[in-house]
Design a protein around this motif. Structure first.
Motif, mmCIF file in Angstrom:
data_model
loop_
_atom_site.group_PDB
_atom_site.id
_atom_site.type_symbol
_atom_site.label_atom_id
_atom_site.label_comp_id
_atom_site.label_asym_id
_atom_site.label_seq_id
_atom_site.Cartn_x
_atom_site.Cartn_y
_atom_site.Cartn_z
ATOM 1 N N LYS A 216 -5.703 -6.254 -12.019
ATOM 2 C CA LYS A 216 -5.962 -5.148 -11.153
ATOM 3 C C LYS A 216 -5.468 -5.411 -9.684
ATOM 4 O O LYS A 216 -5.710 -6.479 -9.152
ATOM 5 N N LEU A 217 -4.884 -4.579 -9.284
ATOM 6 C CA LEU A 217 -4.215 -4.533 -7.670
ATOM 7 C C LEU A 217 -5.081 -3.887 -6.838
ATOM 8 O O LEU A 217 -5.838 -2.781 -7.087
ATOM 9 N N LYS A 218 -4.942 -4.280 -5.397
ATOM 10 C CA LYS A 218 -5.655 -3.477 -4.542
ATOM 11 C C LYS A 218 -4.793 -2.415 -3.923
ATOM 12 O O LYS A 218 -3.508 -2.555 -4.114
ATOM 13 N N LEU A 219 -5.317 -1.339 -4.152
ATOM 14 C CA LEU A 219 -4.333 -0.105 -3.722
ATOM 15 C C LEU A 219 -4.303 0.218 -2.156
ATOM 16 O O LEU A 219 -5.464 0.530 -1.512
ATOM 17 N N PHE A 220 -3.111 0.438 -1.442
ATOM 18 C CA PHE A 220 -3.194 0.781 -0.177
ATOM 19 C C PHE A 220 -2.204 2.003 -0.145
ATOM 20 O O PHE A 220 -1.361 2.343 -1.019
ATOM 21 N N THR A 221 -2.292 2.673 1.058
ATOM 22 C CA THR A 221 -1.639 4.041 1.148
ATOM 23 C C THR A 221 -0.691 3.600 2.390
ATOM 24 O O THR A 221 -1.053 3.118 3.579
ATOM 25 N N ARG A 222 0.603 3.921 2.238
ATOM 26 C CA ARG A 222 1.521 3.788 3.459
ATOM 27 C C ARG A 222 1.418 4.731 4.499
ATOM 28 O O ARG A 222 1.241 5.978 4.136
ATOM 29 N N ASP A 223 1.323 4.122 5.708
ATOM 30 C CA ASP A 223 1.231 5.329 6.922
ATOM 31 C C ASP A 223 2.152 5.917 7.232
ATOM 32 O O ASP A 223 3.375 5.713 6.845
#
Length: 223
Positions: A216-223
């Protein structure tokens, strides 16, 4: 991996100022390991806490790497490793939502705290079409007892010809961060002859690596 005398001297000098740093880190890992084993031996009501502790270490989500390369005697050498540790931040695991239907994936697992051994894969993924863009992968290890370098890196940005990286994504869920994949990378003598010797175990000889990962990976959102 091969380290120069200068780097070694700096590390020795540094250890005079910080003699307990590595010991403290190793003690922390040992404490966490002991905690896992203790919790597992107790009743099932503590099972969830044990699993969460294992997840913090990364030992429940290892990356397995197998590398084969040609040696100087017309034979083949094999390096295998199961790498279980991860950082708590995005340095070793991230899934970045680019907002256009694609995700930038980076997964790395290491051997304990020293970061001398490990493996990683990076690529852009479009789940709707299953397209893999700009893949890269690497396996690195620590062996000072032979004449070969301690890494195999596959990256067409280093040299465009003779390198192949095939990634099979068996599971991908951006809502939960779940991902499972197999990475098969190979490089011909053309590639290994033209990249810097730092990036291949034996320049001018073929090399291949297989990586497997499920976690499982951490989800990030690109700015």
């Amino acid at each position: 991996m091969k380290r120069s005398f200068i780097v070694f001297s700096l590390l020795v000098a540094g250890s005079a100022f910080f003699p307990s740093c590595n010991k403290d880190l190793k003690d922390d890992i040992k404490t966490l390991r002991n905690r896992v084993e203790t919790l597992k031996q107790q009743n099932s009501g503590l099972g969830k806490e044990a699993d969460e502790t294992e997840h913090l270490l990364g030992s429940d989500e290892p990356m397995v790497a197998v590398t084969n390369f040609g040696d100087n005697n017309n034979g083949t050498r094999t390096v295998e490793g199961t790498y279980k540790f991860k950082a708590s931040d995005s340095r070793t695991q991230r899934m970045i939502n680019n907002g256009d239907g694609s995700y930038d994936i980076y997964i790395e697992r290491i051997n304990e705290i020293y970061w001398y051994e490990g493996a990683w894969v990076a690529f852009r993924y479009k789940p709707a079409t299953k397209e893999i863009i700009n893949p890269k992968s690497a396996h690195y290890w620590d062996n000072d007892f032979d004449a070969y370098d301690d890494r195999a890196r596959y990256d067409s940005n280093l040299y465009p010809n003779g390198v192949t990286i095939n990634i099979t994504v068996n599971n991908f869920n951006p809502a939960t961060g779940d991902i499972a994949l197999v990475v098969v990378s190979s490089a011909t003598t053309e590639y290994t002859s033209n990249v810097n010797s730092y990036y291949v175990p034996n320049q001018g000889k073929p090399v291949s690596t297989r990586l497997t990962f499920s976690g499982k990976l951490k989800l990030f959102t690109r700015d």
